[in-house]
Design an enzyme around this catalytic site. Structure first.
Site, PDB file in Angstrom:
ATOM      1  N   HIS A 115       0.869  -1.175   0.000  1.00  0.00           N
ATOM      2  CA  HIS A 115       0.000   0.000   0.000  1.00  0.00           C
ATOM      3  C   HIS A 115       0.902   1.220   0.000  1.00  0.00           C
ATOM      4  CE1 HIS A 115      -3.023   2.915   1.173  1.00  0.00           C
ATOM      5  NE2 HIS A 115      -3.964   1.988   1.079  1.00  0.00           N
ATOM      6  N   ARG A 146      -6.543  10.345  -0.039  1.00  0.00           N
ATOM      7  CA  ARG A 146      -6.368  10.809  -1.427  1.00  0.00           C
ATOM      8  C   ARG A 146      -7.717  10.891  -2.140  1.00  0.00           C
ATOM      9  NH1 ARG A 146      -3.283   6.501  -3.532  1.00  0.00           N
ATOM     10  NH2 ARG A 146      -3.402   5.514  -1.499  1.00  0.00           N
TER      11      ARG A 146
END
Ligand code: FAD
Length: 641
Positions: free
Chosen positions: A258, A278
């Site tokens: 990740h 994000r």
């Protein structure tokens, strides 16, 4: 054996995360006597940690969404190595599984007009993640557990209404065995599943489950790596149990790093920073202040991602007329980009990059949308994310590979009576999983595994398998072996060595010489792990537990390293420095891990399942040509003629 506790069920489910619980509901509703066994406390599984949401094309935030678009995104994210039937079933059934959760009592965040809210995530064309703030997994587990409790209560109520007492037989219906670790699967003389063997963590006493069907839902393997978002349960137990029972693992070289884990302070390095940061507008910058993701958009995605900050920022408000920000590329792309920035010396003070949401959203909005992240950073790193950027870097997060299963029934390869679902199963996500696609995977294939196991058991009739002679005693002997040995090494030392090896040599960027060194190190660790000794007694003894887990981690790590060495291309969660390109020929080959007679891992290529012409037709030919070989495109051309 004197201290043996025995139970009889139709279906035993190993794991009480989302996959195990959804499987249990399906099996029980199909009338099976069902046991759920978990090595942690009931309710403590990785699913509870899931933050961002569940991907399902309900079309609440954009009515253009559909299962076909979700299927396309999933295949693109997995770089077309996904099992196409799994990706199809997943995309088609995910919305029903989310709506069904509502009927079980789940409370999702809402749109202003009262529908389930859906948020953006990397690689998803439309806002698609149903969520509860950034605590979606908690709500998922709470809801499934509530459903399990209500099924159990319905049974007690039915018995009372019929004039009797609630069933005196505790094993009737549905029962949970928490803090019980399964160490071996039991099979009959023909090799079919006959049950499972484990120990109670608290007392160290043994438990045997007699059952014709076992569903593995044990989650992932992250604890084989040093920097990981995973917690202590993720030691690859289900993968290793399946291997030792004669089944196979597929695609084990594909590990998802990740892009955003915490990098500081050292005690929390690797803890996840959700992609929702994000998705909700957070941007990545290097130490020079540059928003660097624009430099890392690969050719296959170029037409879909913004080229300027203005265009990227415009997308949040007007997605119809702007392309997506490159921060929302699939995870493998973002993780590699961060890795390159750090390697080029443009890193933050603690060796990561900056992830900033503080300049993008008002403080109150950040606290409302990202409450866990706000809490996590202020408690663990003394950082106020409403005021300052976070420092983040890649962390081992998810394994795309796993037990090879039949897509429709979740039956595991080669072993009758064995089923697998959730993160422990392979195929669905190809070489890279999109965020949010795990929670939907758990629900879709958890249900299918429960139904598949129920159908299998019903088909057996009275011909119930019995554990092979001596197999229970053998499982007990091997579990107790670390106590019998003297002067062996400490399991903690070996675990650290294993994690360091995997992190350094089979991590985010790989090359032949390093993988070979890893394979040699793992081979050298084998006799040392087999000789590990532990002290003390059987009552809650973490050293003993780790000694048993280590055997699993080593077997699974061997699969990862050997498959990584063989696959000479870069794709999704497998990046080879020495083979930086994707290869259409390699896409056609799955790598299948099995155990040889001596307990070593073998890895063999197997042809990938072809994508049906009607599914191929969902893509532009020009896009398919970037991934598939010319002869794979022939069915599409014939259909269009
Ligand atoms: P788990 O939920 O991990 O459950 C595994 C179960 O198996 C546990 O009960 C464990 O005790 C049991 N077990 C293991 N070994 C044994 C054994 N030997 N004997 C008995 N029991 C055993 N995915 C998304 O789709 N959306 C997200 O927003 C998201 N956020 C995430 C955030 C974090 C921090 C993490 C770590 C993951 C996230 N993921 C997300 C991924 C997702 O949460 C996991 O892939 C998923 O929850 C796995 O579910 P599972 O049911 O397969 O396994």
């Amino acid at each position: 054996m004197t201290d043996l506790e025995e139970h009889r069920y139709d279906v035993v489910i190993v794991g009480a995360g989302g996959a195990g619980l959804r499987a249990a509901i399906a099996a029980r509703e199909a009338g099976m006597r069902t046991a759920i066994v978990c090595k942690s406390l009931f309710g403590k599984a990785h699913t509870v940690m899931a933050e961002g949401g569940i991907a399902a094309s309900m079309g609440n935030a954009n009515s253009k969404d559909s299962w076909q678009v979700h299927f396309r995104d999933t295949m693109r994210g997995g770089k077309f190595l996904n099992h196409p039937r799994m990706a199809e079933l997943h995309a088609q059934e995910a919305p029903d599984r989310v709506w069904e959760l509502e009927t079980y009592g789940a409370l999702f965040d809402r749109t202003p007009d009262g529908r389930i809210s859906q948020r953006n995530f990397g690689g998803h064309e439309y806002p698609r993640l149903a969520h509860v703030g950034d605590r979606t997994g908690l709500e998922l587990i709470r809801t499934l557990q509530q459903k399990i409790v209500s099924l159990r209560q319905d049974e007690d109520n039915a018995a009372t209404a019929a004039g009797g007492e609630p069933p005196a037989d505790e094993d009737a219906g549905l029962r949970v065995f928490a803090e019980v670790t399964i160490t071996e699967l039991l099979r009959d003389e023909t090799g079919a599943i006959a049950g499972a063997f484990g120990y109670r963590r608290e007392t160290g006493t043994f438990v045997v489950f007699h059952a014709p069907a076992v569903i593995l839902a044990t989650g992932g393997i992250g604890k084989s790596f040093k920097v990981t978002s995973n917690s202590w349960e993720y030691t690859g137990d289900g993968n290793a149990l399946a291997l030792r029972a004669g089944s196979t693992l597929v695609n084990m070289e594909f590990i998802q790093f990740h892009p955003t884990g915490m990098v500081w302070p050292p005690s929390v390095k690797g803890i996840l920073v959700t992609e929702s940061v994000r998705g909700d507008g957070g941007v990545l910058r290097n130490s020079e202040g540059k928003r660097f993701m624009f430099d890392y958009v690969p050719d296959v995605f170029r037409s879909k991602y913004a080229e300027t900050e203005e265009e990227a920022d415009g997308w949040y408000k007007d997605p119809e007329n702007h392309r997506r920000p490159p921060e929302l590329l699939p995870r493998d792309e973002v993780a590699r980009a961060i890795n390159s920035e750090v390697k080029a010396g443009r890193q933050t003070p603690h060796g990561g990059v900056f992830l900033d949401v503080s300049t993008r959203l008002p403080a109150e909005e950040i606290k409302r949308r990202l409450p866990s992240m706000h809490h996590q950073f202020s408690e663990l790193a003394d950082v106020d994310i409403t005021n300052e950027p976070m420092e983040v870097g890649p962390t081992c997060h998810y394994v795309m590979g796993g037990i090879q299963v039949d897509p429709d029934t979740a039956a595991a390869a080669r072993v009758p009576g064995l089923f697998a679902c959730g993160e422990v199963a392979g195929g669905m996500h190809g070489s890279n999983r999109l965020g949010g696609n795990s929670l939907s995977d758990l629900l879709v294939f958890g249900r299918r595994a429960g139904l598949g196991a129920a159908e299998y058991v019903t088909g057996l009739g009275d011909a119930l398998p019995v554990p092979a002679v001596g197999s229970i005693e053998a499982a007990a002997r091997s579990a107790l072996a670390p106590f019998d040995r003297e002067d062996g090494e400490n399991p903690y030392t070996l675990h650290r060595e294993l994690q360091q090896t995997m992190n350094d040599l089979v991590g985010i960027i790989r090359k032949e010489s390093e993988i070979e060194r890893a394979i040699q190190s793992l081979a050298a660790m084998k006799p040392r792990v087999a000789a590990v000794s532990v002290e003390g007694h059987r009552q809650f003894n973490p050293g003993w537990h780790l000694a048993l887990d280590l055997v699993n981690m080593l077997q699974v790590s061997e699969c990862v390293a050997k498959a990584a060495l063989i696959r000479q291309e870069s794709r999704g969660g497998h990046t080879r420095d020495d083979y930086p390109q994707m290869s259409a020929d390699w896409r056609r080959r799955l790598l299948i891990c099995a155990l040889d007679g001596a307990g070593g891992v073998t890895v063999q290529p197997e042809p990938i399942t072809p994508i049906r012409p009607d599914l191929l037709a969902l893509f532009e030919r020009s896009e398919l040509a970037k991934y598939l070989t010319e002869d794979e495109l022939t069915p599409l051309d014939e259909q269009q003629e």
